[in-house]
Design an enzyme around this catalytic site. Structure first.
Site: not given
Length: 353
Positions: A237, A240-241
């Site tokens: 995460e 991805e962010e």
């Protein structure tokens, strides 16, 4: 036990017991006897159709055994026999709890396309499994065979889980309260805490969702993928962010929440360290509207947090981590040993061996 001189005499003693035993049990006994030592055709036809002869032949034995003489209707082993209404062996899986799983995708085409035939085979199988004292019965129905859902529900099955193009139904056979497990009851979430050399934490604002409605600055968060460990989900995460690469150090805290009408929620705050302190973050345009470095104190003092004792305590664990507190849990993945595969443990960082 009584010694029978001939197989015909043995049949005479078995036939009157149909009213004293369950029908299927008696039928199975006679079937095995007929297969292993078939009597003459003339004898069998005579005994099955002549009441007077049957009564006369075994009158003395009936008195000794105290078994009432009963007229027996002729029967035959045709394709309509319940014994022959079975699911293909390749479609059945036995479990460790005296249960059976039916995998519809393994059916032959004729059975898979015919709900009426399926209902008859299912009814016959349930009767057999009750006699065998089976417990939990599961049916795995792929979406391509949705026409078999209604017949299954009519046979007493209930919904258990639906996902990945498959519906799982269940039924508890014993006359006791069901001990079958519930369907999935929890979801897992992760938050990635990253601190830079100045002691600031990386925060983001989302384009949509509850946090966006409050313009809240938050950690990169998300849900683990199937078979993904908590720490690995936090690392993914973060990437991805924000475009940053990191490694799990430890888990600071876990929050559990129950909301009516929804799955219970387990949320893990995971402290990561950057693989390269000189990386430049880049936001994910599909989900993130802004990102920046913020002091943990400013983060913890956001107005929404001040109204929540739960989040005040969660944020306190972040503040302690920012002050180089080493409390928390580490993630350790180890082989199971007695079977293939690994399991993941979360244990105190101070207790790690």
């Amino acid at each position: 036990s009584r010694q029978f001189a001939t197989k015909e005499t043995l049949l005479v003693y078995i036939f009157p017991l149909f009213d004293q035993m369950q029908f299927l049990g008696s039928l199975a006994a006679c079937f095995l006897l007929l297969v292993s030592c078939p009597p003459s055709t003339a004898f069998l036809a005579h005994k099955l159709t002549s009441t007077d002869s049957l009564q006369h032949h075994h009158r003395g034995a009936s008195q000794e055994l105290n078994v009432a003489t009963t007229r027996i209707a002729p029967f035959n082993m045709t394709h309509s026999s319940p014994r022959l209404l079975e699911f293909p062996e390749k479609s059945l899986r036995n479990d460790y709890y005296s249960g059976v799983a039916i995998h519809v995708k393994e059916f032959d085409s004729d059975l898979a396309k015919n709900p009426t035939m399926y209902s008859r085979v299912l009814e016959s199988s349930l009767q057999l499994w009750k006699m065998e004292q089976r417990r939990g019965i599961w049916i795995h129905i792929p979406k391509s065979h949705g026409h078999l859902i209604a017949p299954s529900l009519e046979a007493g099955f209930d919904f258990h889980y639906c996902g990945d193009g498959e519906l799982i139904l269940k039924q508890w056979l014993p006359d006791t309260p069901s001990r079958l497990p519930l369907g999935p009851t929890h979801q897992v979430g992760v938050g990635a805490l990253i601190l830079n050399d100045e002691g600031n934490m990386l925060v983001v604002q989302e384009k949509s969702g509850p946090a966006a409605a409050h313009e809240l600055w938050k950690m990169p968060t998300g849900l683990p993928d199937p078979s993904e460990d908590v720490g690995d989900a936090a690392v993914r995460e973060l990437k991805e962010e924000t475009g940053l690469d990191g490694t799990l150090e430890r888990i600071l805290s876990i929050r559990q929440a129950h909301t009516e009408g929804r799955a219970s929620d387990l949320f893990f705050i995971c402290k990561l360290r950057l693989d390269d302190p000189h990386q430049t973050p880049k936001l994910q345009e599909e989900e993130i509207v802004a990102l920046k470095w913020m002091s943990p104190t400013e983060y913890a003092n956001q107005e929404l947090w001040s109204q929540s004792p739960v989040y005040q305590e969660l944020n306190a664990s972040i503040l302690r981590a920012a002050q180089h507190d080493s409390a928390g849990m580490v993630q350790v993945t180890l082989p199971v040993g007695f079977r293939p595969g690994t399991n993941t443990l979360f244990m105190s960082a101070h207790d790690q061996t």
